[in-house]
Design a protein around this motif. Structure first.
Motif, PDB file in Angstrom:
ATOM      1  N   MET A  13       8.689  -7.978  -4.221  1.00 31.79           N
ATOM      2  CA  MET A  13       7.562  -7.428  -3.472  1.00 31.79           C
ATOM      3  C   MET A  13       6.250  -7.748  -4.194  1.00 31.79           C
ATOM      4  O   MET A  13       6.156  -7.676  -5.411  1.00 31.79           O
ATOM      5  N   ASN A  14       5.257  -8.108  -3.413  1.00 33.03           N
ATOM      6  CA  ASN A  14       3.930  -8.451  -3.919  1.00 33.03           C
ATOM      7  C   ASN A  14       3.965  -9.665  -4.839  1.00 33.03           C
ATOM      8  O   ASN A  14       3.148  -9.797  -5.757  1.00 33.03           O
ATOM      9  N   SER A  15       4.927 -10.554  -4.604  1.00 31.58           N
ATOM     10  CA  SER A  15       5.021 -11.802  -5.345  1.00 31.58           C
ATOM     11  C   SER A  15       5.049 -12.952  -4.344  1.00 31.58           C
ATOM     12  O   SER A  15       5.702 -12.864  -3.297  1.00 31.58           O
ATOM     13  N   LYS A  17      -3.417 -12.439  -3.597  1.00 32.09           N
ATOM     14  CA  LYS A  17      -2.260 -13.315  -3.437  1.00 32.09           C
ATOM     15  C   LYS A  17      -2.088 -13.788  -1.998  1.00 32.09           C
ATOM     16  O   LYS A  17      -1.117 -14.467  -1.690  1.00 32.09           O
ATOM     17  N   TRP A  18      -3.023 -13.446  -1.124  1.00 36.90           N
ATOM     18  CA  TRP A  18      -2.915 -13.859   0.265  1.00 36.90           C
ATOM     19  C   TRP A  18      -3.029 -15.371   0.408  1.00 36.90           C
ATOM     20  O   TRP A  18      -3.896 -15.994  -0.220  1.00 36.90           O
ATOM     21  N   ARG A  68      12.982  -6.580  -1.336  1.00 33.26           N
ATOM     22  CA  ARG A  68      12.685  -5.408  -2.175  1.00 33.26           C
ATOM     23  C   ARG A  68      13.712  -5.245  -3.275  1.00 33.26           C
ATOM     24  O   ARG A  68      13.362  -4.963  -4.438  1.00 33.26           O
ATOM     25  N   TYR A  99       5.120  -8.702   2.676  1.00 34.03           N
ATOM     26  CA  TYR A  99       5.522  -8.643   1.275  1.00 34.03           C
ATOM     27  C   TYR A  99       4.361  -8.639   0.282  1.00 34.03           C
ATOM     28  O   TYR A  99       4.559  -8.296  -0.877  1.00 34.03           O
ATOM     29  N   LEU A 100       3.160  -9.046   0.705  1.00 33.52           N
ATOM     30  CA  LEU A 100       2.036  -9.148  -0.224  1.00 33.52           C
ATOM     31  C   LEU A 100       1.020  -8.046   0.057  1.00 33.52           C
ATOM     32  O   LEU A 100       0.382  -8.033   1.115  1.00 33.52           O
ATOM     33  N   ASN A 101       0.891  -7.134  -0.895  1.00 33.41           N
ATOM     34  CA  ASN A 101      -0.088  -6.051  -0.766  1.00 33.41           C
ATOM     35  C   ASN A 101      -1.403  -6.372  -1.462  1.00 33.41           C
ATOM     36  O   ASN A 101      -2.439  -5.784  -1.135  1.00 33.41           O
ATOM     37  N   ASP A 102      -1.368  -7.279  -2.410  1.00 31.53           N
ATOM     38  CA  ASP A 102      -2.556  -7.654  -3.163  1.00 31.53           C
ATOM     39  C   ASP A 102      -3.297  -8.765  -2.420  1.00 31.53           C
ATOM     40  O   ASP A 102      -2.743  -9.849  -2.185  1.00 31.53           O
ATOM     41  N   SER A 103      -4.550  -8.516  -2.054  1.00 32.21           N
ATOM     42  CA  SER A 103      -5.322  -9.502  -1.304  1.00 32.21           C
ATOM     43  C   SER A 103      -5.581 -10.767  -2.107  1.00 32.21           C
ATOM     44  O   SER A 103      -5.848 -11.819  -1.535  1.00 32.21           O
TER      45      SER A 103
END
Length: 290
Positions: A137-139, A222-223, A132, A216-220
């Motif tokens: 985050m989210n990367s 980028k899963w 963080r 760390y990944l909130n965007d689906s």
């Protein structure tokens, strides 16, 4: 002697039979997953449990490979495995080579710090705070940068580099090669067995990234494939695979799950035979010698 030989033959046959039975039990789940994924949807809906299908079909694979979400997750995992493996090999091998040089000033201190990381792990919360604070985050780089190297791999690589003849480094220095050029042009080409071995470890680890991706990944979008697969296995519906407005008749959900599992494990099964000849040699040289 005859009686002893007979007992040995019986014991050998029993061992072979037991190992064959154990192998069959371990192989059966994979076989069942593969068979269900290749069964014709109509036959699967009628029988539900299929061991020897009459009609084969690639409909489940065709559907999966036509959905944007599944292909996107495959691309994410492919990038993660490729970029992560290359970066980890570069960082681990360069650090290990530096530690293998007796003239390196901070050699002992760095070795002690690396050994401490093997004995004491910071845990999940410090890792989360680190990611963080680094703004990752989210990367997808949050799955690569914090795990570029681990102490155990660096130590094994160092042991491998310790066995590279010192005369090669001396000859390179006489010819005017810098330490970096010596590492790239001489040491790395001689270290292909070790690099192949650890590269396989890194690639499998990155390809199977799951828990860190959940954190760390909130965007689906980028899963990686493992997170999408877990989402498919938990949800009874395959609606997550289809983009809004897409009208496609999907095969049974269980068939899609089985096909997704096969697609997720095939890359590792394909890559391993090409690296197998280097695997034993690299592991033994890195862990025994030195």
């Amino acid at each position: 002697m005859k009686k002893r030989s007979l007992l040995e033959a019986v014991a050998g046959s029993a061992n072979v039979l037991l190992l064959a039975l154990l192998a069959a039990v371990m192989f059966f789940p994979l076989y069942y997953v593969l068979v269900v994924s290749l069964t014709d949807p109509g036959e699967y809906l009628l029988k539900r449990i299929v061991l020897f299908p009459e009609d084969w079909s690639f409909e489940a694979y065709a559907y999966l490979l036509s959905t944007p979400a599944f292909m996107r997750s495959l691309g994410n995992s492919a990038f993660l495995a490729t970029a992560g493996t290359l970066c980890s090999l570069a960082v681990s091998s360069s650090l290990a080579y530096a530690l293998s040089q007796p003239r390196f000033l901070f050699r002992r201190g760095l070795l002690l710090m690396i050994l401490l990381t093997i004995l004491f792990s910071p845990g999940m919360i410090p890792n989360y705070l680190l990611v963080r604070e680094l703004g990752l985050m989210n990367s997808i780089w949050a799955l690569i940068l914090p795990s570029l190297a681990n102490g155990w791999t660096v130590i094994l690589m160092k042991n491998f580099f310790d066995n590279v003849p010192a005369e090669l480094n001396e000859a390179a220095a006489i010819d005017g090669c810098s330490a970096f050029r010596t590492w790239v042009s001489i040491v790395l080409p001689l270290s292909l067995p070790a690099l192949a071995t650890f590269g396989l470890f890194f690639a499998v680890g990155y390809w199977n990234q799951f828990f860190a991706a959940l954190l760390y990944l909130n965007d689906s979008e980028k899963w990686p494939i493992q997170v999408l697969l877990q989402n498919m296995l938990l949800n009874a519906s395959n609606i997550d695979l289809v983009t809004p407005g897409q009208q496609v008749e999907a095969p049974p959900t269980e068939m899609l799950k089985m096909a997704a599992i096969i697609v997720a494990i095939v890359p590792v099964l394909v890559v391993y035979p090409f690296l197998q000849k280097h695997f034993a040699k690299g592991a033994l040289v890195g862990s025994i010698k030195g």
